[in-house]
Write an enzyme that holds these catalytic residues in place. Structure first.
Site, mmCIF file in Angstrom:
data_model
loop_
_atom_site.group_PDB
_atom_site.id
_atom_site.type_symbol
_atom_site.label_atom_id
_atom_site.label_comp_id
_atom_site.label_asym_id
_atom_site.label_seq_id
_atom_site.Cartn_x
_atom_site.Cartn_y
_atom_site.Cartn_z
ATOM 1 N N ASP A 183 0.853 -1.180 0.000
ATOM 2 C CA ASP A 183 0.000 0.000 0.000
ATOM 3 C C ASP A 183 0.904 1.251 0.000
ATOM 4 O O ASP A 183 1.761 1.377 -0.873
ATOM 5 C CB ASP A 183 -0.955 -0.062 1.200
ATOM 6 C CG ASP A 183 -1.977 1.055 1.222
ATOM 7 O OD1 ASP A 183 -3.002 0.938 0.518
ATOM 8 O OD2 ASP A 183 -1.751 2.055 1.943
ATOM 9 N N TYR A 241 -1.621 11.721 1.954
ATOM 10 C CA TYR A 241 -2.446 11.986 0.775
ATOM 11 C C TYR A 241 -2.455 13.480 0.436
ATOM 12 O O TYR A 241 -2.366 13.863 -0.733
ATOM 13 C CB TYR A 241 -3.876 11.516 1.024
ATOM 14 C CG TYR A 241 -4.013 10.020 1.124
ATOM 15 C CD1 TYR A 241 -4.215 9.241 -0.014
ATOM 16 C CD2 TYR A 241 -3.932 9.370 2.357
ATOM 17 C CE1 TYR A 241 -4.342 7.860 0.072
ATOM 18 C CE2 TYR A 241 -4.056 7.994 2.448
ATOM 19 C CZ TYR A 241 -4.259 7.246 1.308
ATOM 20 O OH TYR A 241 -4.371 5.878 1.391
ATOM 21 N N HIS A 243 -6.891 -6.547 -1.231
ATOM 22 C CA HIS A 243 -5.816 -5.590 -0.954
ATOM 23 C C HIS A 243 -4.914 -6.051 0.188
ATOM 24 O O HIS A 243 -3.730 -5.708 0.221
ATOM 25 C CB HIS A 243 -6.452 -4.237 -0.613
ATOM 26 C CG HIS A 243 -5.484 -3.126 -0.432
ATOM 27 N ND1 HIS A 243 -4.830 -2.518 -1.482
ATOM 28 C CD2 HIS A 243 -5.040 -2.507 0.692
ATOM 29 C CE1 HIS A 243 -4.042 -1.567 -1.020
ATOM 30 N NE2 HIS A 243 -4.137 -1.545 0.289
#
Length: 295
Positions: free
Chosen positions: A111, A218, A273
């Site tokens: 990730d 982010y 994931h």
């Protein structure tokens, strides 16, 4: 697993190491002097993401080092978006290698840990041996692939939401982090997370400043200057990609592979994931085979 059970297992050690101007909490296993293997977790995990990998990889002859990335859990949480740019995050990894006296390291990331791994491999190739990247996009292809593929753009809407001020904290952090827990459960196969595992994650998220720092990864993407072309990777690289990832489509992995001088891509079927948690034996064996032989 029961509530309150210790996270550290026999043979694991924890401490704090300075790296790139911050103090990183680390858990390690294996003998110092063995080849250094750094494992980088993603959002919204912490070092414990690698609980199924630490002992097997150390038993195979590696000095395994697993940090809480800056902003997470027990590591420092500097203020401001400038503290969470990709260049800074990659420099943390190199600083950690320096702290352990390693000229070259093996690197495994998942990730956001994989996003950072792509960048370390592109910017600091001389410090790396072999690299394993799992379900995290190359930073230079993520937005491009979303523009090309409307379905990927739809899957990536959460990124824009996470970049907003204060609202993500209010949404994800309310009711004992019910939003974050629901996101993890909904994106994984039933039973992937042990009983009480998400409560352990919530303990890490609840540390002062942690949730904002995690989201700043982010937000800092908006501050990233655009370069002339996508960065290539020269180290030997294995991309392991869960076939049933609800966040990232297969073409994102394929676009990253195209930027690897010595790369290989393998899709892991029947995995979401969270492939390293759902299929630990399979993932561990594949990592070890690649680190030992490049095959």
């Amino acid at each position: 697993m029961t509530a309150g059970a210790p996270l550290l297992q026999p043979g694991w050690r924890e401490g704090v190491r300075p790296a790139n101007g911050v103090n990183l909490h680390v858990v390690e296993a294996g003998r110092e002097g063995d080849p250094l293997l750094i494992l980088l977790h993603g959002f919204p995990e912490f070092w414990w993401a690698w609980r199924h990998q630490i002992t097997p990889l150390a038993a195979a002859g590696y000095h395994v080092v697993v940090p809480d990335m800056r902003g997470y859990n027990l590591s420092d949480k500097p203020d401001g978006l400038a503290a969470y740019t990709l260049d800074v995050l990659a420099a943390d990894v190199i600083g950690l290698a320096d702290a352990f006296g390693a000229a070259r390291v093996h690197l495994v990331g998942h990730d956001w840990g994989a996003v950072i791994g792509w960048w370390v491999a592109a910017r600091h190739a001389d410090r790396l041996e072999r690299v394993v990247l799992m379900n995290g996009p190359h930073p230079d292809v993520w937005a491009r692939q979303a523009l090309k593929h409307p379905t990927q753009a739809l899957r990536s809407t959460y990124v824009a939401f996470f970049q907003l001020p204060w609202l993500p904290e209010a949404t994800l952090g309310g009711f004992d982090f019910a939003g974050l827990k629901a996101m993890m459960q909904a994106s994984a196969r039933a039973g992937s997370f042990e009983p009480h595992a998400l409560d352990r994650y919530a303990e890490a998220w609840a540390r002062p400043g942690a949730l904002t720092a995690m989201l700043n990864y982010y937000r800092a993407l908006r501050e990233r200057p655009r370069s002339g072309g996508p960065a290539r990777l020269s180290p030997e690289t294995l991309i392991l990609w869960a076939a049933d990832d609800r966040f990232l489509e297969r073409h994102v992995a394929e676009a990253g592979l195209a930027l690897c001088d010595r790369g290989r891509l393998e899709f892991v079927e029947d995995a979401t994931h969270w492939l390293h948690i759902e299929q630990p034996d399979r993932i561990n064996a594949r990592i070890l085979r690649f680190l030992e032989s490049g095959a």
